[in-house]
Write an enzyme that holds these catalytic residues in place. Structure first.
Site, PDB file in Angstrom:
ATOM      1  N   LYS A   1       0.803  -1.222   0.000  1.00  0.00           N
ATOM      2  CA  LYS A   1       0.000   0.000   0.000  1.00  0.00           C
ATOM      3  C   LYS A   1       0.834   1.268   0.000  1.00  0.00           C
ATOM      4  CE  LYS A   1      -4.199  -1.924   1.700  1.00  0.00           C
ATOM      5  NZ  LYS A   1      -5.263  -1.999   2.663  1.00  0.00           N
TER       6      LYS A   1
ATOM      7  N   LYS B   1      -3.161   1.332   9.130  1.00  0.00           N
ATOM      8  CA  LYS B   1      -3.416   0.060   8.445  1.00  0.00           C
ATOM      9  C   LYS B   1      -2.142  -0.666   8.042  1.00  0.00           C
ATOM     10  CE  LYS B   1      -4.912   2.651   4.339  1.00  0.00           C
ATOM     11  NZ  LYS B   1      -6.036   2.847   3.433  1.00  0.00           N
TER      12      LYS B   1
ATOM     13  N   GLU C   1      -2.427   7.182   7.386  1.00  0.00           N
ATOM     14  CA  GLU C   1      -3.044   8.070   6.418  1.00  0.00           C
ATOM     15  C   GLU C   1      -4.054   8.949   7.131  1.00  0.00           C
ATOM     16  OE1 GLU C   1      -3.561   6.391   1.856  1.00  0.00           O
ATOM     17  OE2 GLU C   1      -4.934   5.722   3.384  1.00  0.00           O
TER      18      GLU C   1
ATOM     19  N   VAL D   1     -10.489  10.256   6.538  1.00  0.00           N
ATOM     20  CA  VAL D   1     -11.566  11.107   6.027  1.00  0.00           C
ATOM     21  C   VAL D   1     -12.869  10.656   6.672  1.00  0.00           C
ATOM     22  CG1 VAL D   1     -12.723  11.975   3.963  1.00  0.00           C
ATOM     23  CG2 VAL D   1     -10.321  11.281   3.839  1.00  0.00           C
TER      24      VAL D   1
ATOM     25  N   HIS E   1     -17.124   5.276  -0.260  1.00  0.00           N
ATOM     26  CA  HIS E   1     -16.144   4.430  -0.934  1.00  0.00           C
ATOM     27  C   HIS E   1     -16.613   4.298  -2.388  1.00  0.00           C
ATOM     28  CE1 HIS E   1     -13.558   0.648  -1.000  1.00  0.00           C
ATOM     29  NE2 HIS E   1     -14.140   0.706  -2.175  1.00  0.00           N
TER      30      HIS E   1
ATOM     31  N   ASN F   1      -7.118  -2.947  -6.690  1.00  0.00           N
ATOM     32  CA  ASN F   1      -7.310  -4.389  -6.656  1.00  0.00           C
ATOM     33  C   ASN F   1      -6.963  -4.942  -8.023  1.00  0.00           C
ATOM     34  OD1 ASN F   1     -10.026  -3.461  -4.737  1.00  0.00           O
ATOM     35  ND2 ASN F   1      -8.323  -4.591  -3.906  1.00  0.00           N
TER      36      ASN F   1
ATOM     37  N   ARG G   1      -7.346  -7.455  -9.903  1.00  0.00           N
ATOM     38  CA  ARG G   1      -8.135  -8.661 -10.199  1.00  0.00           C
ATOM     39  C   ARG G   1      -9.561  -8.241 -10.524  1.00  0.00           C
ATOM     40  NH1 ARG G   1     -11.195  -8.326  -5.689  1.00  0.00           N
ATOM     41  NH2 ARG G   1     -10.171  -7.634  -3.795  1.00  0.00           N
TER      42      ARG G   1
ATOM     43  N   VAL H   1     -15.682  -8.703  -6.778  1.00  0.00           N
ATOM     44  CA  VAL H   1     -16.963  -9.359  -6.517  1.00  0.00           C
ATOM     45  C   VAL H   1     -18.089  -8.610  -7.239  1.00  0.00           C
ATOM     46  CG1 VAL H   1     -18.632  -9.971  -4.718  1.00  0.00           C
ATOM     47  CG2 VAL H   1     -16.192 -10.149  -4.241  1.00  0.00           C
TER      48      VAL H   1
ATOM     49  N   ARG I   1     -24.985  -8.567  -1.681  1.00  0.00           N
ATOM     50  CA  ARG I   1     -24.209  -9.794  -1.421  1.00  0.00           C
ATOM     51  C   ARG I   1     -24.972 -10.654  -0.427  1.00  0.00           C
ATOM     52  NH1 ARG I   1     -17.806  -8.327  -1.103  1.00  0.00           N
ATOM     53  NH2 ARG I   1     -17.767  -6.701  -2.710  1.00  0.00           N
TER      54      ARG I   1
END
Lengths: 70, 454
Positions: free
Chosen positions: B116, B158, B200, B203, B208, B297, B299, B302, B345
């Site tokens: 990251k 994180k 970081e 916020v 998101h 990401n 890839r 989902v 989901r």
């Protein structure tokens, strides 16, 4: 009075945090279960001497006995 | 195009990838663990190879076994899905070393985006907005305290090598930072074998919002619009929608341009997602909206179906084409999303506390009809086991407007019958009638507020 700590769901026993015969307090983590990529701590709801009924790597079904606190 | 593709995954995503692979006239090969033998993805594949026992380390995460299955079954390419080995550069290299085609970005791009701190610095150097934060990984608490003074509170703490919301926490002051740092470092070491921490600026009440990108065989990187993924529990997404209800066309254009630059910074190939935090307060302050790079990401995500529903582009098909060195089947300069799509989901978990609820599926009746798409990993008679994540199905709806999509979603949730284990369908009934969600004015704190109200 003895407290029976039972599994709330099907899970793998990831970690046994306490040792047999250890003195625990209300709120102490006894065992960490793992189900569906989530860690689920199992905590004591009373103080006393703990007897562990499962081992790391075991699979527990809903309602299975995990530990007894006396 | 390849003659056969091995799908190195399970459940709904394996089944969804297999569906497109077969539609393209390509042979689909499944791999599976012993407990998954009866699931639809194994039964619908043209060929299936048993990897081993249920524990992921014995099956879906065992690189040597998956490569052996690919060789043995004569596969020409490997699609990793999401999760498991999808962002594992070692696996991507092993696929190439075995003479097979990796359907995904280069191992170098995976490595660059997997760290990251490195990813932040790299995309920041390419003009992508990043939140104030540490430019070097922080490895001890005293350095963290010094860095905290420089970056400013509140801080998000994180794991530099992490993901999935694990080990993340917020610190409002130095005292909280000391605690958060210890917790984050502990999880980072245990789950990601990398104790480095990133600090970081946090916020508050952010949305998101992520952008779907696609790196084409000719080297171009294109953006296919955004998805709002602010409905989260435990820092994990539960529902997503596109378009994001609060984006202006100008802000959307800026975010798509930034995402494209992030992809270009690593020579990205195939489908990927650039995640941003959007500060809702900035929408009304005259700035036109401020957003910050969160992570990339490397890839398929989902929630990719909602992008497919509004653009008409099959992202898995484009992944295969990019990997095979062929041009896309759509005009990248004329992507025009239409209507509104929502994904829910459907998890095997209780709808109040969101605790896992593995068990047997005694009844499984999926909703259907215009504007309804269900990507399911299970059918009636299957068992959801405790070994893998709780996602049973993705219920996706598409409507001409957001209101229409919401109405279709309500009907679909009511029509979905799952018995034998707990599912979060009752949560979606609540969500789809929640005033904040219905108004589209929500942020990542929504689910917590819903639970505080109920």
């Amino acid at each position: 009075m003895a407290e029976e700590v039972r599994a709330e769901l099907v899970a793998n026993v990831w970690k046994v945090v306490v040792t047999e015969g250890q003195q625990v307090e209300d709120g102490d983590t006894l065992v960490i279960l793992e189900s569906m990529k989530m860690e689920i701590p199992v905590v004591a709801e009373s103080a006393g001497t703990v007897s562990v009924k499962i081992a790391e790597g075991d699979v527990v079904q809903e309602g299975d006995l995990i530990a007894v606190i006396e | 195009m390849f003659e056969s593709v091995l799908v190195a995954n399970r459940g709904e995503i394996a089944r969804r990838v297999i569906r497109t692979v077969q539609r393209m006239g390509v042979k689909a090969i499944a791999v599976h663990s012993d407990v998954d033998a009866e699931l639809p993805f194994v039964q619908e594949a043209d060929d299936a190879v048993l990897l081993g026992a249920a524990a992921p380390s014995e099956s879906y995460l065992d690189i040597a076994k998956v490569i052996e299955a690919a060789k043995q079954s004569g596969a020409q390419a490997v699609h990793p899905g999401y999760g498991f080995l999808s962002e594992n550069a070692e696996f991507a290299r092993a696929v190439g070393a075995a003479g097979l085609v990796w359907i995904g970005p280069s191992p170098e791009a995976i490595v660059a985006m997997g760290d990251k701190v490195e990813a932040r610095n790299l995309v920041g150097a390419h003009g992508v907005p990043i939140a104030p934060g540490t430019r070097e990984p922080v490895t001890d608490v005293e350095s963290a305290v010094l860095a905290g003074k420089e970056v400013g509170y509140p801080l998000m703490v994180k794991a530099a090598g992490g993901g999935g919301g694990i080990g993340m926490s917020i610190a409002q002051d130095e005292e909280q930072l000391r605690t958060a740092f210890a917790t984050a470092q502990n999880s980072a070491q245990r789950f990601f074998a990398n104790p480095a921490i990133l600090l970081e600026r946090y916020v508050a009440s952010a949305r998101h919002v992520e952008v779907q990108i696609l790196g084409l065989a000719d080297g171009r990187v294109v953006a296919l619009g955004e998805r709002d993924c602010s409905v989260q529990r435990r820092h994990q997404k539960v529902a997503e929608e596109t378009p994001c209800p609060v984006l202006t066309p100008e802000l959307r254009a800026r975010m798509c341009a930034a995402a494209t630059r992030a992809g270009e910074s690593v020579g990205y190939r195939g489908a990927g997602t650039v995640e941003f935090l959007l500060d809702p307060a900035s929408l009304d302050d005259g700035s036109g909206g401020q957003f910050y790079f969160l992570e990339m990401n490397a890839r398929l995500q989902v929630e990719h179906p909602i992008t497919e529903l509004v653009t008409g582009v099959d992202l898995v098909e484009q992944q295969l084409l990019a990997a095979a060195g062929e041009p896309p089947t759509f005009d990248p300069s004329a992507v025009a999303p239409h209507g509104h799509a929502i994904e829910l989901r459907v998890y095997a978990e209780d709808p109040k506390r969101f605790f896992p609820s593995p068990g047997p599926i005694n009844t499984w009746v999926e909703p259907s009809g215009p504007g309804v798409r269900v990507d399911a990993g299970y059918r009636e008679g299957n068992r959801v086991t405790q070994f893998y994540d709780p996602l049973m199905a993705k219920l996706c709806v598409h409507g001409a407007t957001r209101d229409e999509a919401l109405a279709t979603a309500r009907e679909a949730v009511a029509a979905f019958q799952i018995e034998g284990l707990k599912s979060n369908l009752p949560f979606f009934t609540e969500l789809l009638d929640d005033p904040e969600f219905v108004a589209g004015r929500y942020d990542t704190g929504l689910v917590e507020r819903m639970r505080a109200r109920s």
